[in-house]
Structure formats: structure tokens, C-alpha cells
Design an enzyme around this catalytic site. Structure first.
Site, mmCIF file in Angstrom:
data_model
loop_
_atom_site.group_PDB
_atom_site.id
_atom_site.type_symbol
_atom_site.label_atom_id
_atom_site.label_comp_id
_atom_site.label_asym_id
_atom_site.label_seq_id
_atom_site.Cartn_x
_atom_site.Cartn_y
_atom_site.Cartn_z
ATOM 1 C CG ASN A 450 -1.656 1.358 1.364
ATOM 2 O OD1 ASN A 450 -2.671 1.576 0.721
ATOM 3 N ND2 ASN A 450 -1.145 2.275 2.192
ATOM 4 C CD GLU A 451 -1.452 5.537 0.320
ATOM 5 O OE1 GLU A 451 -0.815 6.044 1.269
ATOM 6 O OE2 GLU A 451 -2.639 5.831 0.065
ATOM 7 C CG ASP A 452 5.411 0.462 0.518
ATOM 8 O OD1 ASP A 452 4.711 1.115 1.301
ATOM 9 O OD2 ASP A 452 5.881 -0.650 0.806
ATOM 10 C CG HIS A 525 -4.530 4.976 -3.114
ATOM 11 N ND1 HIS A 525 -3.760 4.555 -2.044
ATOM 12 C CD2 HIS A 525 -4.967 3.848 -3.721
ATOM 13 C CE1 HIS A 525 -3.744 3.232 -2.011
ATOM 14 N NE2 HIS A 525 -4.464 2.782 -3.026
#
Length: 889
Positions: A450-452, A525
Site C-alpha cells: 500500500n502506497e510504497d 488513490h
């Protein structure tokens, strides 16, 4: 080869659930031991059991419990050896399904296991190490925070970056949300968070894996069943059982190859062809047909003899075909799922752990949560990477209820390291969990993290998209690329080859300049709502992407939840320390107030402001789901948006957050907004939004609010109407559009009626750019006087014969400019008290019943038009016991 005997020792597992104690410090500590909860358990729960800490979910008590996570804790139990322990050829193992996190295990004073990964199961061979009378098991848990800081110091070659929390979580394989998040508390738990058991066996089945290929017509499955064996197993019996009918659809026996020493090693497999299979479908697309695949192991060559199997293992299975469609089209590159050759719009939610204390979760709680998503017409849940690989009960419920699962690997918002021991631990973790979950038909996609990759963008970490050498990635500032683009996809391909893999959420085309923010490819996102540029939610139609896997808007929970966690009456006001502490989001005071103030007349008392935040959230969520589902379009290269997943479905503690259902399983109005927007057939109506422009003579002054158009109240508006149909059938319906005066409740112009044909599995545009003029005799040179305006709502409804199928309402934004005189609301109740009937003389905005734990409604937060009667069914109390309110009541 030794003779196998029908009296061979069967596999036996004894849970070590009771009789545990705990104490502060290591094994040598002289601190007093106290009785722990039955396993599984966690240190905070055990301290609460003895009133050693205050409830961290209440008031500011979280602060007073921070010390717990910096201490060492020891758990101990004693047990007797199993009855068959001393039998010949019997092996004995201790099974630890999960230890949180840095754990050292001692059996009778001897170190038998060290663990540094919360997500890994351990099996320790203790054959010959048990005493017949009493055995002592000690587990020492060190502080994950302190060990994390030590690892950061040891690995100075890596640039540790973490968002949300402190740097110590970066090298620790533990649920990342335990360090706190912008919706959750800092509660650094430890303990035996999953079951511990002792197993005895002569032989066992180590693993059961079912692979299958579906024929082109999806009616025949070519099934490969594999089992990994240990011990003198001479034959394996395979059964496939239809769980709906409990009928065995196939039954075969397979002999094994037994070695000279009497053992069986490696794998045994059986190829089976099944005709006329029943497919597993997502909810609302077909039945959730499930089969049980069972393997029975025998130590005699003839399973028909009376001897029972020495070991049996069973797993559920659903036959379905899943594809991630990423193809060039007129919008860029598509991103959507196709299940059983049917394109699926994945509207649903993101899922975080449903409790800060994971051992509080039960199969019943998991089922209630997944059921709430299903009953809310949600198609998908995304298991977020900062949590855990959830309990089997979660996926079992998703299988049974037809909810698709997007599963992140457990990495979130950080630049993770990739030194050798870390990579080895990650590989062990990933293989175990992919193997554990791969037979669940509900799990349809894995994502690396997630979002790295947003960390890469924000800190300009080295990422050369043209470099295709995984080994070279390990030498860059972003070595975790090796994990997400090489290690994890390799594991998924090897262990679950029919499940799509996506490098990250979000992730676009892998170009270093647009890794995560390109709306034409991959998923995005969308946090320019709330975070970022704080766009008005009326801008959401133009803020979409190929798949919006996160977006959200905050709101208060219902008062019942707030009052339970903020215990002092004097703290129950806007902006109190207890209220602000309850909301972990940075800048929440400004952001929440801004969104409410832009759209509604502010209320300074708690009940009124709670209602406004909920309605504001519901409006924002409604704009998103309506607009992005509209962009689902049609097949043939026009699937502009493949899904929308709100952040977030749930909470891990009672709080103010983006959740649409609060910690106590009480839905907010936004939950019902999603339920209405994701019904199989829906109608959408939307007026064209312009910036606020004031006219004076020949000049224009524009105030760029982005969503306000005062002129629409006087000069009329343009509007669109569309219908979204998730069914696979084209249908004929009647559309009705009415225009209601907000002030008087009268129709301001004649209604529109037309018969329409609605395309299957797509969006049908019905009215585009139609203009509604408002009849008035105002002199256009006179100043604008809003008190003389007669604003109206546009109400679109669908009918199939006399059956009302769907409705939608477009209000003139912002609502705060409207004057709501008496609405003429009347509520009647059925004789049994279970149904409320609501009518109104004039348009009502956001009628909300105040919900409490244990009470369920089939609808809430609805608008009410003058010609309709809303029916709300209530379960858990009488309908006339519920309080209610609406905008400007």
C-alpha cells in the site's frame, strides 16, 4: 518395508488454550505472574483483565498505556504429554500459528524457537523432548518498538522512511497499524495472538492444494489435487463434495510410493475431470457454489477396510475464472476484473483490521462485518497492507457471501529494507499466506503493498524503469522494488498461478515520473478529496481513474458510539481535548469544518454537528459512486472506471474517521448511500456544476469555490440522467423526472416521462445537457436577491410496471443557501412496530434515524420528496424508539 498396521496412531492435535500466566520481564524476572486469558490473547487484554491499565479505547487512556509496548513480557503454561506420546514411531510437534512478534520459546528450559515475524506459523519438532508428567512452556516477547530501533541502527546502509508513525516499524514484520495511524491508536501489542497446539502423529498430510483449469464453456473443470505427505502413508483417498447438496461428486484412491525406511515424502497428486460444475459467482451475479475437497491418508493399502484414515484434511473450493483486464483503449489502459467471462464493476470498501486487539475478533464478528458489506450491495473488500493477512473466517465469509477480496501484502507507506535475513523472512511469510489463502474463490487479486511507490515519488528515490535486473534493484535507495516486482510476483505465480498480481496500490505504468498518479492506467488513490488540494466533492466526477482503490471523507459516528468512548459529559463538545484526541487525522479540525461549512449551515452543538458531518460524508460518497459507476461505460473498450473502493469500511477502535460503519458495527448514512448507489440497477441525475459567478451590469466577478452556482437557483440549470445496470440482461423501464420547489413542495415545471431501453452490464445515458428554465419575471438588471429565488430539486425515478426500482435526487448546492421552512414531515409505524413510514409535504434533505449497536435498518439518510412514502424496516428495536432528524429540522 515395514508392515503397516490398521492400529497406527492417528493424527491428534491438542490445543494449549488454558492455564496460561504472564508477567512483566523475562523468564528470570521475579515479578508476580498473573492469570492470562485463554489463548489466543494479547498483553493489553491480559493487563485489562487485572485492572493494571485503563481501557485505552476510552477518553485519553491510550496515552497511559504507551509504556506497555516498551516492556518485555513472558507467558508460561504447563501441560502433560499426550497419551500416545511414547508410542513407537510417533512424532511430536509444537505448532505456533502466530507469535507477536519477537519471541523466544523455551520448552522445559531449553530454547526451541525464536521468531521475528508476526505473520509466520512455526512447527517445532519436540519428539523425545517431553516429560511424561509435566512440561513447562515459556514464551518471552521483547518490545517490537525497541527491537525495531536496534535494527534501524544496525542497517545504516538503508534509508528508512516511514509515514504516519515512527521509524522503528520499518524493519519489523508486524502489523504496521500497531504503531498507530491517522485513524488508529498506538497500541504496541505482543503475545500468542494465534492458537498454540501440540500434535502427535505417525503420518500426516502437510498441505492440500487444488488447482484447476476451466474449459472454454466454463462447464468442465480439469482438477489437479496435490497433497504433501509425511510418514508411512500407503494410499490417499480424495473426495470432492458439493457443499450445497452434501453429495460426493467424485471419489478416488491413489497409492503412494513408500521408501525403504517406511516413510513417504514429497507430494502425491490426482488428476480429475468434473463435468457440469456449478460456478462460484460474485454476489448478485449468480450463486456462490462451493465444494469441499477432502484428502484422507491411510497406512493400509485398502481404504475400504474398517480402519479410519490416519489423517484427514479438507478445504473449501469454488470454481471461477478471474482475469485482470489491462488493455489499451480510448481512455489509456483499462483496469478491471472479469469473473467467469463477465466484466465486474468493483464497488466496495477498503478493510483495515477490525480491532486494535486482534484476538477480540471471532468468526461471528468476521461474518457480521463481511455480511454488512454484502447487505450494502458492495462487491469488493480490499484488505489493506498495513494490517494482517486476515483469519480464515474472513475469507470463508467472503466465499459464502460472494464478496471479492483484493489482498495487499503486508507493507504500507514506507521504504522497506531488503537485507538477506529480511528477504528470507518476507519470502517465508508470503509463501505461507499465499498457500493458506489460495483456495478461496473470493480472493481475486494480490497487490504488493500500500502506497510504497508514493514514497519513491515524494522522496525522489532512485527508480529506473528501464532497468529490468532485479539484483541491481537491491543496490538502490528503493531495494523493496525487488520484493514487489520480483519476489512476490514470483511467489504468486508459483503458488497461486491463476490469481492476478499487481505491484502496488496504487500503481500505474511503472514509469518513474508517474508511478502512482496517472489516471489513464492502473489504479489510483484519490486523496485530493480531504487531503492534498482539498477539492470540493462536487468535483469528484473529474477526479476518477481506471480504478479508484482509495478515496474517502470523514464523519462522526452516531452519538451512541461517541458517548460510550468519551465518558465525561463535560468533554462532549466540539473541539474538546477528548474529541480532538479521538480523531487521529492531521488537520482534521480544519478539513472537516471546511467541508461542512462549504456545504451546510454550521451547528455548534454535538448532535447537530454530528448529523452534518454524516450527511456531508454521505453526499461526498454518493457523488463518487454515482459518477465513477457512470464511467463504467460499456464493453468494447469503453470501461473508463473499473471500480471504486471507499476508504474505509470499518474502524479498529471507537473513533472519528473515514469509516462508513463504526467500530461497534453501526452504519453511518454513507453506508446507505453506497447501498443505494451500488444496487443492481440505479438511476443517476446530476446538474452541471459551475463556479459561483455574480452578475452586475456587464462585468463578471468570479469566486472560485469550484462547486457553487448561485445563478442556477434563478436562471435554471442543465442536467444529465443516466442508468447503470449491473445485471447481464437488457431491460425496459420507464423514467420519470420531476422538479420540486424546495420552498413550496410544488412542481416548478412539467415532469418528463419516457420509456427507455437499458443496456446490460453498463451505463445508458438517457438525458444529456437538458436545460430547465425557471419561469420568473425578474428584471435582469436588478441586483440578485436570493430570497426571491425558488430553488428546486431534480428527482429521477425508474419504474418497471408499477414497481419502483430506483430513485435519485439532485439538489442545488450548497445546501446552506437554501431555506427550509416547515417540511411537513409525518412518521407512521406499522402495528408490529418494525416499520416506519415517512412522508413530507416539501423536499427533505437527509432524514436520519440515530442508530445504536444491535439495531439494523434497511435504509437511512434518505431524501424524501412530496409524492413519495419511504418505508424503513427496523430490526433490533421498535421503530418508534429511534430518534430522528433532517437538515434544518
Amino acid at each position: 518395508m515395514p508392515n503397516a498396521s490398521a492400529s497406527a496412531t492417528q493424527f491428534n492435535s491438542t490445543p494449549l488454550t488454558e492455564g496460561w500466566t504472564f508477567k512483566q520481564g523475562d523468564r528470570d524476572s521475579t515479578n508476580t505472574s498473573l492469570a492470562a486469558n485463554n489463548l489466543p490473547t494479547e498483553i493489553h487484554r491480559d493487563l485489562l483483565k487485572h485492572n493494571k491499565i485503563s481501557d485505552p479505547f476510552q477518553d485519553l487512556n491510550e496515552l497511559s498505556t504507551r509504556w506497555v509496548g516498551d516492556e518485555t513480557w513472558t507467558y508460561q503454561t504447563t501441560f502433560t504429554a499426550p497419551a500416545n506420546y511414547n508410542h513407537d514411531n510417533v512424532s511430536t510437534s509444537l505448532r505456533f500459528e502466530g507469535l507477536d512478534t519477537f519471541a523466544s520459546v523455551y520448552l522445559n528450559g531449553e530454547l526451541v524457537l525464536t521468531s521475528e515475524n508476526m505473520f509466520i506459523e512455526h512447527r517445532v519438532d519436540v519428539t523425545g523432548q517431553l516429560q511424561s508428567d509435566e512440561n513447562t512452556l515459556d514464551i518471552i516477547f521483547e518490545s517490537a518498538r525497541k527491537r525495531g530501533l536496534e535494527l534501524v541502527e544496525q542497517h545504516k546502509e538503508h534509508r528508512f522512511i516511514v509515514h504516519q508513525t515512527e521509524i522503528s516499524r520499518g524493519p519489523v514484520r508486524k502489523a504496521q497499524y500497531h504503531w498507530g495511524w491517522d485513524w488508529g491508536p498506538i497500541l504496541m501489542t505482543c503475545g500468542p495472538w494465534k492458537p498454540i497446539s501440540i500434535e502427535t502423529y505417525e503420518a500426516r498430510i502437510c498441505d492440500l492444494w487444488v488447482q484447476y483449469e476451466l474449459a472454454d464453456d466454463l462447464k468442465t473443470a480439469h482438477v489437479r489435487i496435490r497433497v504433501k505427505l509425511e510418514g508411512p502413508i500407503t494410499s490417499v483417498e480424495f473426495e470432492i463434495i458439493n457443499q450445497k447438496t452434501n453429495e460426493t461428486v467424485i471419489h478416488v484412491n491413489t497409492d503412494t510410493a513408500v521408501e525403504e525406511d517406511g516413510t513417504t515424502s514429497g507430494t502425491v497428486e490426482q488428476l480429475i475431470t468434473l463435468d457440469d460444475i456449478e460456478l462460484w459467482w460474485p454476489r448478485n451475479y449468480g450463486a456462490q457454489s462451493l465444494y469441499a475437497v477432502r484428502a484422507n491418508a491411510y497406512t493400509t493399502r485398502d481404504p475400504s477396510l474398517s480402519a479410519p484414515p490416519i489423517h484427514s484434511i479438507s478445504k473449501a473450493l469454488g470454481f471461477r475464472k478471474v482475469e485482470l483486464i489491462q488493455e489499451p483503449d480510448i481512455h489509456g489502459t483499462s483496469f478491471y476484473l472479469r469473473i467467469n467471462n463477465v466484466d465486474i464493476f468493483c464497488g466496495g470498501s477498503c478493510w483495515i483490521p477490525a480491532d486494535s486487539f486482534l484476538t477480540c475478533m471471532t468468526p461471528e464478528k468476521y461474518r457480521s462485518w463481511v455480511k454488512s458489506a454484502a447487505e450494502g450491495n458492495q462487491t469488493m473488500l480490499r484488505v489493506w497492507g498495513g494490517g494482517i493477512y486476515e483469519d480464515d473466517a474472513f475469507y470463508d465469509a467472503a466465499d459464502e457471501l460472494g464478496i471479492l477480496v483484493w489482498q495487499d501484502f503486508c507493507f504500507a507507506c514506507a521504504n522497506y529494507p531488503a537485507y538477506p535475513s529480511y528477504l528470507a523472512s518476507v519470502e517465508h511469510e508470503a509463501r505461507q499466506n499465499v498457500r493458506r489463502l489460495r483456495n478461496h474463490p473470493s480472493l481475486v487479486i494480490w497487490a504488493g503493498n500500500n502506497e510504497d511507490y508514493q514514497i519513491v515519488e515524494r522522496y525522489n528515490l532512485e527508480y529506473v524503469s528501464e532497468d529490468k535486473d532485479p539484483q541491481s534493484w537491491l543496490k538502490t535507495e528503493f531495494p523493496a522494488r525487488y520484493i514487489y516486482e520480483h519476489l512476490l510476483p514470483t511467489i504468486v505465480k508459483q503458488e497461486s498461478p491463476r490469481t492476478p498480481y499487481h505491484p502496488s496500490s496504487p500503481f500505474g505504468n511503472g514509469k518513474s515520473t508517474v508511478l502512482t498518479v496517472d489516471p489513464t492506467i492502473g489504479d489510483i488513490h484519490q486523496w485530493n478529496l480531504w487531503h492534498g488540494t482539498m477539492q470540493p466533492y462536487q468535483d469528484l466526477p473529474k477526479l476518477g481513474g481506471r480504478f479508484v482503490s482509495e478515496f474517502g471523507m470523514e464523519a462522526y459516528p452516531h452519538l451512541s458510539t461517541l458517548q460510550a468512548c468519551i465518558t465525561r459529559e463535560e468533554d462532549r463538545y466540539l473541539g474538546s481535548m477528548a474529541m480532538d484526541f479521538r480523531n487521529k487525522a492531521i488537520g482534521h479540525e480544519r478539513r472537516l469544518m471546511s467541508y461542512v461549512a462549504e456545504n451546510f449551515r454550521l451547528k455548534s452543538y454535538l448532535e447537530g454537528f454530528t448529523h452534518l458531518t454524516q450527511i456531508m460524508q454521505a453526499d461526498a460518497i454518493s457523488w463518487a459512486y454515482k459518477s465513477w459507476r457512470r464511467q463504467w461505460g460499456t464493453s468494447g473498450g469503453n470501461r473508463k472506471c473499473g471500480g471504486a473502493l471507499v476508504w474505509q469500511l470499518n474502524d479498529c477502535w471507537p473513533t472519528v474517521s473515514w469509516s462508513v460503519v463504526d467500530y461497534n458495527l453501526v452504519p453511518k448514512p454513507a453506508y446507505y448511500a453506497i447501498k443505494r448507489a451500488m444496487a443492481p440497477v440505479v438511476v443517476g441525475v446530476q446538474r452541471k456544476v459551475k463556479s459561483w459567478t455574480m452578475r452586475e451590469k456587464d462585468e463578471l466577478w468570479q469566486r472560485d469555490t469550484g462547486h457553487v452556482d448561485v445563478r442556477q437557483m434563478w436562471e435554471g440549470v442543465e442536467f444529465d440522467v443516466w442508468v447503470a445496470n449491473a445485471t447481464c440482461e437488457e431491460v425496459e423501464m420507464e423514467l420519470e423526472v420531476k422538479f420540486w420547489s424546495v420552498k413550496s413542495g410544488r412542481e416548478v415545471r412539467p415532469e418528463i416521462r419516457k420509456e427507455i431501453s437499458i443496456a446490460a452490464n453498463g451505463t445508458t445515458e438517457v438525458i444529456q445537457g437538458e436545460r430547465v428554465e425557471v419561469d420568473d419575471s425578474r428584471n435582469t438588471d436588478e441586483p440578485f436577491d436570493i430570497s426571491k429565488a425558488d430553488p428546486f430539486v431534480i428527482n429521477a425515478s425508474l419504474y418497471m410496471g408499477n414497481h419502483h426500482v430506483a430513485t435519485d435526487v439532485s439538489w442545488p448546492d450548497p445546501i446552506k443557501y437554501l431555506t427550509f421552512n416547515d417540511r411537513g414531515v409525518e412518521i407512521r409505524y406499522s402495528e408490529d412496530g418494525m416499520t416506519a413510514f415517512i412522508t413530507a409535504a416539501r423536499p427533505v434533505k437527509a432524514f436520519v434515524f440515530s442508530e445504536t449497536p444491535g439495531v439494523r435498518l434497511d435504509d437511512n439518510g434518505m431524501d424524501i420528496m412530496p409524492d413519495e412514502r419511504k418505508e424503513v424496516y427496523v430490526n433490533g428495536c421498535r421503530a418508534d424508539q429511534l430518534k430522528w432528524r433532517y437538515i434544518e429540522m
